[in-house]
Motif scaffolding. Structure first.
Motif, PDB file in Angstrom:
ATOM      1  N   TYR A 176       0.827  -1.207   0.000  1.00 28.83           N
ATOM      2  CA  TYR A 176       0.000   0.000   0.000  1.00 28.83           C
ATOM      3  C   TYR A 176       0.863   1.261   0.000  1.00 28.83           C
ATOM      4  CZ  TYR A 176      -3.002   3.760   1.502  1.00 28.83           C
ATOM      5  OH  TYR A 176      -3.644   4.975   1.576  1.00 28.83           O
ATOM      6  N   LEU A 177       1.873   1.305   0.866  1.00 29.83           N
ATOM      7  CA  LEU A 177       2.725   2.489   0.957  1.00 29.83           C
ATOM      8  C   LEU A 177       3.481   2.739  -0.349  1.00 29.83           C
ATOM      9  CD1 LEU A 177       4.273   2.308   4.552  1.00 29.83           C
ATOM     10  CD2 LEU A 177       2.533   3.893   3.691  1.00 29.83           C
ATOM     11  N   ILE A 178       3.962   1.678  -0.982  1.00 33.45           N
ATOM     12  CA  ILE A 178       4.641   1.836  -2.266  1.00 33.45           C
ATOM     13  C   ILE A 178       3.680   2.432  -3.291  1.00 33.45           C
ATOM     14  CG2 ILE A 178       5.671   0.583  -4.207  1.00 33.45           C
ATOM     15  CD1 ILE A 178       6.775  -1.414  -2.113  1.00 33.45           C
ATOM     16  N   GLY A 179       2.464   1.892  -3.355  1.00 35.88           N
ATOM     17  CA  GLY A 179       1.484   2.384  -4.304  1.00 35.88           C
ATOM     18  C   GLY A 179       1.081   3.822  -4.029  1.00 35.88           C
ATOM     19  N   PHE A 180       0.841   4.144  -2.771  1.00 39.95           N
ATOM     20  CA  PHE A 180       0.425   5.501  -2.413  1.00 39.95           C
ATOM     21  C   PHE A 180       1.523   6.512  -2.740  1.00 39.95           C
ATOM     22  CE2 PHE A 180      -0.089   9.012   0.631  1.00 39.95           C
ATOM     23  CZ  PHE A 180      -1.397   9.394   0.343  1.00 39.95           C
ATOM     24  N   THR A 181       2.765   6.156  -2.410  1.00 40.22           N
ATOM     25  CA  THR A 181       3.889   7.051  -2.697  1.00 40.22           C
ATOM     26  C   THR A 181       4.056   7.263  -4.195  1.00 40.22           C
ATOM     27  OG1 THR A 181       5.025   6.298  -0.692  1.00 40.22           O
ATOM     28  CG2 THR A 181       6.357   7.397  -2.357  1.00 40.22           C
ATOM     29  N   LEU A 182       3.955   6.180  -4.961  1.00 45.24           N
ATOM     30  CA  LEU A 182       4.066   6.274  -6.418  1.00 45.24           C
ATOM     31  C   LEU A 182       2.953   7.152  -6.982  1.00 45.24           C
ATOM     32  CD1 LEU A 182       5.338   5.371  -9.109  1.00 45.24           C
ATOM     33  CD2 LEU A 182       3.860   3.340  -9.016  1.00 45.24           C
ATOM     34  N   SER A 187       3.859   4.651 -18.831  1.00 47.09           N
ATOM     35  CA  SER A 187       3.130   5.862 -19.204  1.00 47.09           C
ATOM     36  C   SER A 187       2.134   6.311 -18.146  1.00 47.09           C
ATOM     37  CB  SER A 187       2.378   5.630 -20.524  1.00 47.09           C
ATOM     38  OG  SER A 187       3.258   5.416 -21.594  1.00 47.09           O
ATOM     39  N   SER A 188       1.672   5.381 -17.304  1.00 46.80           N
ATOM     40  CA  SER A 188       0.647   5.711 -16.306  1.00 46.80           C
ATOM     41  C   SER A 188       1.039   5.214 -14.919  1.00 46.80           C
ATOM     42  CB  SER A 188      -0.696   5.114 -16.721  1.00 46.80           C
ATOM     43  OG  SER A 188      -1.143   5.656 -17.941  1.00 46.80           O
ATOM     44  N   PRO A 189       2.109   5.741 -14.341  1.00 45.57           N
ATOM     45  CA  PRO A 189       2.515   5.272 -13.010  1.00 45.57           C
ATOM     46  C   PRO A 189       1.508   5.614 -11.918  1.00 45.57           C
ATOM     47  CG  PRO A 189       3.804   7.179 -13.655  1.00 45.57           C
ATOM     48  CD  PRO A 189       3.036   6.760 -14.864  1.00 45.57           C
ATOM     49  N   SER A 190       0.736   6.685 -12.105  1.00 47.96           N
ATOM     50  CA  SER A 190      -0.278   6.996 -11.091  1.00 47.96           C
ATOM     51  C   SER A 190      -1.355   5.923 -11.061  1.00 47.96           C
ATOM     52  CB  SER A 190      -0.905   8.368 -11.376  1.00 47.96           C
ATOM     53  OG  SER A 190      -1.508   8.394 -12.650  1.00 47.96           O
ATOM     54  N   TYR A 191      -1.702   5.375 -12.223  1.00 47.34           N
ATOM     55  CA  TYR A 191      -2.668   4.272 -12.262  1.00 47.34           C
ATOM     56  C   TYR A 191      -2.085   3.028 -11.603  1.00 47.34           C
ATOM     57  CZ  TYR A 191      -5.195   7.035 -15.797  1.00 47.34           C
ATOM     58  OH  TYR A 191      -5.882   8.009 -16.474  1.00 47.34           O
ATOM     59  N   LEU A 192      -0.827   2.753 -11.896  1.00 50.08           N
ATOM     60  CA  LEU A 192      -0.160   1.612 -11.261  1.00 50.08           C
ATOM     61  C   LEU A 192      -0.132   1.797  -9.750  1.00 50.08           C
ATOM     62  CD1 LEU A 192       1.511  -0.990 -11.328  1.00 50.08           C
ATOM     63  CD2 LEU A 192       3.549   0.426 -11.736  1.00 50.08           C
ATOM     64  N   GLY A 193       0.155   3.019  -9.296  1.00 50.20           N
ATOM     65  CA  GLY A 193       0.177   3.296  -7.868  1.00 50.20           C
ATOM     66  C   GLY A 193      -1.174   3.094  -7.222  1.00 50.20           C
ATOM     67  N   GLU A 194      -2.245   3.496  -7.908  1.00 49.05           N
ATOM     68  CA  GLU A 194      -3.589   3.310  -7.367  1.00 49.05           C
ATOM     69  C   GLU A 194      -3.929   1.824  -7.260  1.00 49.05           C
ATOM     70  OE1 GLU A 194      -7.182   5.060  -5.870  1.00 49.05           O
ATOM     71  OE2 GLU A 194      -5.142   5.791  -6.194  1.00 49.05           O
ATOM     72  N   MET A 195      -3.553   1.053  -8.264  1.00 46.11           N
ATOM     73  CA  MET A 195      -3.812  -0.385  -8.210  1.00 46.11           C
ATOM     74  C   MET A 195      -3.034  -1.035  -7.074  1.00 46.11           C
ATOM     75  SD  MET A 195      -3.781  -1.512 -12.202  1.00 46.11           S
ATOM     76  CE  MET A 195      -4.742  -0.629 -13.434  1.00 46.11           C
ATOM     77  N   LEU A 196      -1.772  -0.670  -6.919  1.00 46.75           N
ATOM     78  CA  LEU A 196      -0.967  -1.232  -5.840  1.00 46.75           C
ATOM     79  C   LEU A 196      -1.540  -0.861  -4.471  1.00 46.75           C
ATOM     80  CD1 LEU A 196       2.674  -0.678  -7.167  1.00 46.75           C
ATOM     81  CD2 LEU A 196       1.481  -2.864  -6.901  1.00 46.75           C
ATOM     82  N   SER A 197      -2.020   0.364  -4.350  1.00 47.77           N
ATOM     83  CA  SER A 197      -2.602   0.802  -3.078  1.00 47.77           C
ATOM     84  C   SER A 197      -3.753  -0.093  -2.666  1.00 47.77           C
ATOM     85  CB  SER A 197      -3.086   2.251  -3.187  1.00 47.77           C
ATOM     86  OG  SER A 197      -2.022   3.151  -3.350  1.00 47.77           O
ATOM     87  N   LEU A 218      -4.513  -3.088  -3.900  1.00 45.77           N
ATOM     88  CA  LEU A 218      -4.058  -4.463  -3.703  1.00 45.77           C
ATOM     89  C   LEU A 218      -3.518  -4.625  -2.291  1.00 45.77           C
ATOM     90  CD1 LEU A 218      -3.290  -7.312  -4.647  1.00 45.77           C
ATOM     91  CD2 LEU A 218      -1.138  -6.350  -5.525  1.00 45.77           C
ATOM     92  N   GLY A 219      -2.700  -3.677  -1.860  1.00 47.71           N
ATOM     93  CA  GLY A 219      -2.177  -3.714  -0.502  1.00 47.71           C
ATOM     94  C   GLY A 219      -3.279  -3.637   0.534  1.00 47.71           C
ATOM     95  N   PHE A 220      -4.268  -2.781   0.288  1.00 50.44           N
ATOM     96  CA  PHE A 220      -5.402  -2.651   1.204  1.00 50.44           C
ATOM     97  C   PHE A 220      -6.160  -3.967   1.327  1.00 50.44           C
ATOM     98  CE2 PHE A 220      -9.900  -1.717   1.947  1.00 50.44           C
ATOM     99  CZ  PHE A 220      -9.849  -0.917   3.082  1.00 50.44           C
ATOM    100  N   ALA A 221      -6.384  -4.631   0.199  1.00 49.01           N
ATOM    101  CA  ALA A 221      -7.088  -5.913   0.227  1.00 49.01           C
ATOM    102  C   ALA A 221      -6.329  -6.943   1.050  1.00 49.01           C
ATOM    103  CB  ALA A 221      -7.300  -6.425  -1.199  1.00 49.01           C
ATOM    104  N   ILE A 222      -4.996  -6.889   0.970  1.00 45.07           N
ATOM    105  CA  ILE A 222      -4.185  -7.850   1.714  1.00 45.07           C
ATOM    106  C   ILE A 222      -4.144  -7.503   3.196  1.00 45.07           C
ATOM    107  CG2 ILE A 222      -1.859  -8.793   2.009  1.00 45.07           C
ATOM    108  CD1 ILE A 222      -1.457  -8.382  -1.022  1.00 45.07           C
TER     109      ILE A 222
END
Length: 267
Positions: A158-164, A203-213, A215-219
């Motif tokens: 989550y933190l990696i995704g939010f920071t990204l 091209s869309s790191p903010s989208y990747l960051g949102e998905m990671l966030s 995913l982390g939340f679900a875990i």
């Protein structure tokens, strides 16, 4: 229909929520949601981008706060910690980032009202599913949970995704002049190629960051409520990221050829 938590209302709405996520995935194959670069030419009622973003995200913190404080465990340490994480996330996503957004001078309203209305369904359900699970339906969320590998791994993701996400939004914001500055005029190009941070790879790191966030939340919540919003996010943003990548390649002859759409080195 009680199939997950034993709470019939919750489980029934959760099943409907996953059907809604599938509908979003299906609709995304026919075109992208009408906002940003994909919204300016769409017909219908359009809003200012800042107002559109704030309105679309508003049900999430309201719904979460309301249902959270109805739960019997809302005064416990771990649920309160998750409440704080949620509110920090939506303070950035729903208020800070939209207010800092730099809209190109002369740009017409481009945030479709239909996107706001569909967003209300997703964000309202998202708030309810997560809040009620965390404060009422998850007895395992005791202080011991904070040392469980599922929490540690999920929170790290989550933190990696939010920071990204935050950094990528800042990079995009820096491509446009500050409002009312000497360089703020309609002659400036509306879009430029972003560089640095996650943009070195996709091209869309903010989208990747949102998905990671999410995913982390679900875990770290170990919940289907988290899986629901992760599914909605992927259904919406994966096709949008692919289309954004194609848009950049068509618009800029010098667009980096080694940059992927969403997942570094893969996609």
């Amino acid at each position: 229909m009680s199939w997950y938590t034993g709470d019939t209302t919750y489980d029934t709405l959760l099943a409907i929520g996953f059907a809604f996520a599938a509908l979003i995935a299906f609709a995304s194959t026919f075109g992208q949601s009408a906002y940003g670069r994909f919204g300016a030419t769409k017909k219908g009622i359009n809003l200012n981008p800042k107002l559109g973003w704030i309105l679309m995200e508003l049900p999430a913190p309201i719904s979460f706060a309301y249902f959270f404080f109805q739960g019997q465990n809302h005064t416990e340490l771990v649920p309160l910690l998750f409440f704080g994480i949620w509110m920090c996330h939506y303070a950035n996503r729903g208020f800070i980032n939209p207010m800092l957004m730099r809209v190109h001078r002369g740009t017409k309203a481009s945030f479709s009202l239909s996107v706001v209305l569909f967003g209300w369904v997703a964000t309202g359900l998202h708030g309810y599913f997560s809040a009620w699970f965390i404060s009422e339906l998850a007895p395992f969320l005791t202080p011991d949970w904070l040392t469980d590998p599922r929490f540690v791994i999920g929170f790290a993701i989550y933190l990696i995704g939010f920071t990204l996400n935050v950094h990528s939004d800042a990079v995009l914001r820096s491509l446009r002049p500050k409002p009312n500055s000497a360089s703020d005029n309609s002659e400036q190009p509306r879009y430029r190629i972003p560089y640095g941070g996650g943009y070195r790879l996709v091209s869309s790191p903010s989208y990747l960051g949102e998905m990671l966030s999410w995913l982390g939340f679900a875990i770290f919540t170990w919940s289907l409520a988290g899986v629901f919003i992760f599914a909605v996010t992927v259904a919406n943003l994966l096709p949008r990221a692919l289309e954004t990548h194609r848009w950049y390649q068509k618009k800029f002859d010098n667009y980096p050829s080694d940059r992927k759409s969403l997942v570094p080195f893969l996609l």
